[in-house]
Design a protein around this motif. Structure first.
Motif, mmCIF file in Angstrom:
data_model
loop_
_atom_site.group_PDB
_atom_site.id
_atom_site.type_symbol
_atom_site.label_atom_id
_atom_site.label_comp_id
_atom_site.label_asym_id
_atom_site.label_seq_id
_atom_site.Cartn_x
_atom_site.Cartn_y
_atom_site.Cartn_z
ATOM 1 N N ALA A 159 65.353 43.779 15.772
ATOM 2 C CA ALA A 159 64.993 44.056 14.500
ATOM 3 C C ALA A 159 64.595 45.551 14.369
ATOM 4 O O ALA A 159 64.747 46.261 13.392
ATOM 5 C CB ALA A 159 63.589 43.263 14.171
ATOM 6 N N TYR A 199 57.539 44.416 15.106
ATOM 7 C CA TYR A 199 58.490 44.482 15.845
ATOM 8 C C TYR A 199 58.047 43.912 17.249
ATOM 9 O O TYR A 199 59.140 43.580 18.130
ATOM 10 C CB TYR A 199 58.963 45.959 16.089
ATOM 11 C CG TYR A 199 59.570 46.611 15.022
ATOM 12 C CD1 TYR A 199 60.780 45.882 14.315
ATOM 13 C CD2 TYR A 199 58.863 47.763 14.191
ATOM 14 C CE1 TYR A 199 61.305 46.519 13.212
ATOM 15 C CE2 TYR A 199 59.536 47.961 12.987
ATOM 16 C CZ TYR A 199 60.588 47.532 12.552
ATOM 17 O OH TYR A 199 61.112 48.300 11.404
ATOM 18 N N ASN A 245 65.062 39.382 9.860
ATOM 19 C CA ASN A 245 65.747 40.418 10.699
ATOM 20 C C ASN A 245 65.449 39.796 12.145
ATOM 21 O O ASN A 245 65.502 40.769 12.977
ATOM 22 C CB ASN A 245 64.944 41.785 10.213
ATOM 23 C CG ASN A 245 65.244 42.128 9.066
ATOM 24 O OD1 ASN A 245 66.350 42.636 8.777
ATOM 25 N ND2 ASN A 245 64.455 41.819 8.071
#
Length: 389
Positions: A147, A74, A141
């Motif tokens: 995301a 992330y 994503n």
């Protein structure tokens, strides 16, 4: 020291190249200091281990591998950003693949031996997925907050993630099926990559306009949708936000709730530009959804019509036609009496209300007489009040 120092002389973190941003994480920074002390056989290494352990627990982890996986997945690292854009070069991909291997070497170290030596608490060490798995995630994503989170609030020029969006389950969204289908169909078209109309949901207060928009996040097939709530006082920063969103792989709804303007509020001009587009067009992955209790979004008084402006009628027309700049306008009217009572039956069944239907309906009719707003909000308030009726 009975610890086998040979196992700890080589710090895998030193070899990180493409993913060196991870060294800025508090836990890995503390582990770097721990490795230095272990190589020099300094007793202070245990303090740094405890610092790393605390950094994990501060973020809610008891597993070093999960901690690393979440940050690799992330964080907006150069590798993740390049992969998300499809521009990751073979050499950087190879370096990142090697880095994931080094991090797995870190996780496979004999941590139990270390903890036993220092009498320290132990974390878990789940192995990391392959870099190819991370790369596929980035390509599908993106990376960073878009995301990780699905809902945001735009406030003072910054995006604030919402970890638990306030959206009702689909089975609790009763009534107004035709209107909800219109909103869902437009949103699915957005998700399919088509350029869609901006939407205005208008009508009586309490009819579920806002809930309809927020419930989109819980619908099947909407996983790539992101909802950003924007207050009308922050509309001036929307162009900056739209530029940020246009390069993301997700689809975005800019959600303006309870929209209405006073006659001297010039924010309506900003909104008009956003809806119609200026020199910089609205990206195809962004749409504006607004809710309001008013058909015309700019309040107008009789004095406006009696003013001394030569072209007053044109000014009035410009202000009152703002709603027409939304390509789709969906009306939410109050329910009829039969629709209202039927909604109460359905909601009572969902809540497991055991009262006899005849008694429930008698109380509902009394409520309807005293509270004339026949809306889903009023139905929920009735059920919440059953214990006191």
């Amino acid at each position: 020291m009975t610890l086998n120092v040979e196992n700890w002389k080589n710090d895998p973190l030193n070899g990180l190249s493409a993913c060196r941003n991870l060294l800025e994480l508090p836990a890995l920074s503390a582990l770097g200091r721990m490795f230095r002390d272990l190589r020099r056989e300094r007793p202070g290494w245990a303090v740094h281990y405890c610092e790393a352990f605390y950094a994990l627990t501060a973020e809610g982890y008891d597993d070093l591998g999960r901690y690393l996986e979440e940050h690799i997945r992330y964080d907006e690292s150069p590798v993740a950003l390049s992969a998300a854009k499809g521009s990751l070069s073979p050499s950087i991909a190879a370096a990142a693949r090697r880095d994931v291997g080094l991090l797995n070497d870190l996780l496979s170290l004999p941590w139990g031996e270390l903890c036993e030596e220092g009498g320290l608490p132990r974390w878990n060490c789940t192995p990391l997925p392959s870099f190819d798995a991370f790369r596929q995630f980035y390509e599908e994503n993106g990376c960073g907050q878009f995301a990780r989170y699905r809902a945001f609030v735009w406030q003072d020029g910054a995006l604030i993630p919402v970890e638990r969006p306030d959206c009702l389950p689909t089975e609790e969204m009763l009534g107004y099926q035709r209107q909800r289908d219109q909103v869902a169909a437009n949103t699915r078209a957005l998700l399919s990559g088509r350029r869609v109309n901006n939407m205005l949901l208008y009508g009586a207060s309490g009819t579920g306009k806002s809930a309809t928009v927020k419930a989109l996040l819980g619908m099947e097939g909407m996983e790539n949708l992101r909802l950003i709530e924007v207050d009308k006082t922050d509309l001036g920063g929307i162009p900056q936000l739209v530029r940020l969103l246009g390069h993301q792989p997700q689809k975005f709804i800019l959600f303006i709730d309870d929209l209405a303007f006073e006659k001297d509020d010039h924010n309506y001009s900003v909104l008009k530009t956003i809806l119609e587009g200026g020199v910089e067009p609205r990206p195809d992955n962004v749409a504006v959804y607004a809710t309001t209790n008013r058909r015309h979004l700019v309040r107008e008084t009789f004095s406006d019509r009696l003013g001394d402006e030569v072209d007053a009628s044109e000014t009035i027309q410009e202000k009152t036609s703002l709603s027409e700049r939304f390509g789709l306008r969906v009306l939410f009217q109050e329910l009829t009496k039969n629709q209202f009572l039927n909604l109460i039956r359905q909601l009572a069944a969902l809540r497991g209300v055991t009262m006899e239907e005849e008694q429930l309906m008698a109380l509902a009719v009394r409520w309807d007489i005293r509270n004339p707003n026949r809306t889903p909000r009023s139905a929920v308030q009735f059920l919440d009040s059953l214990a006191t009726l």
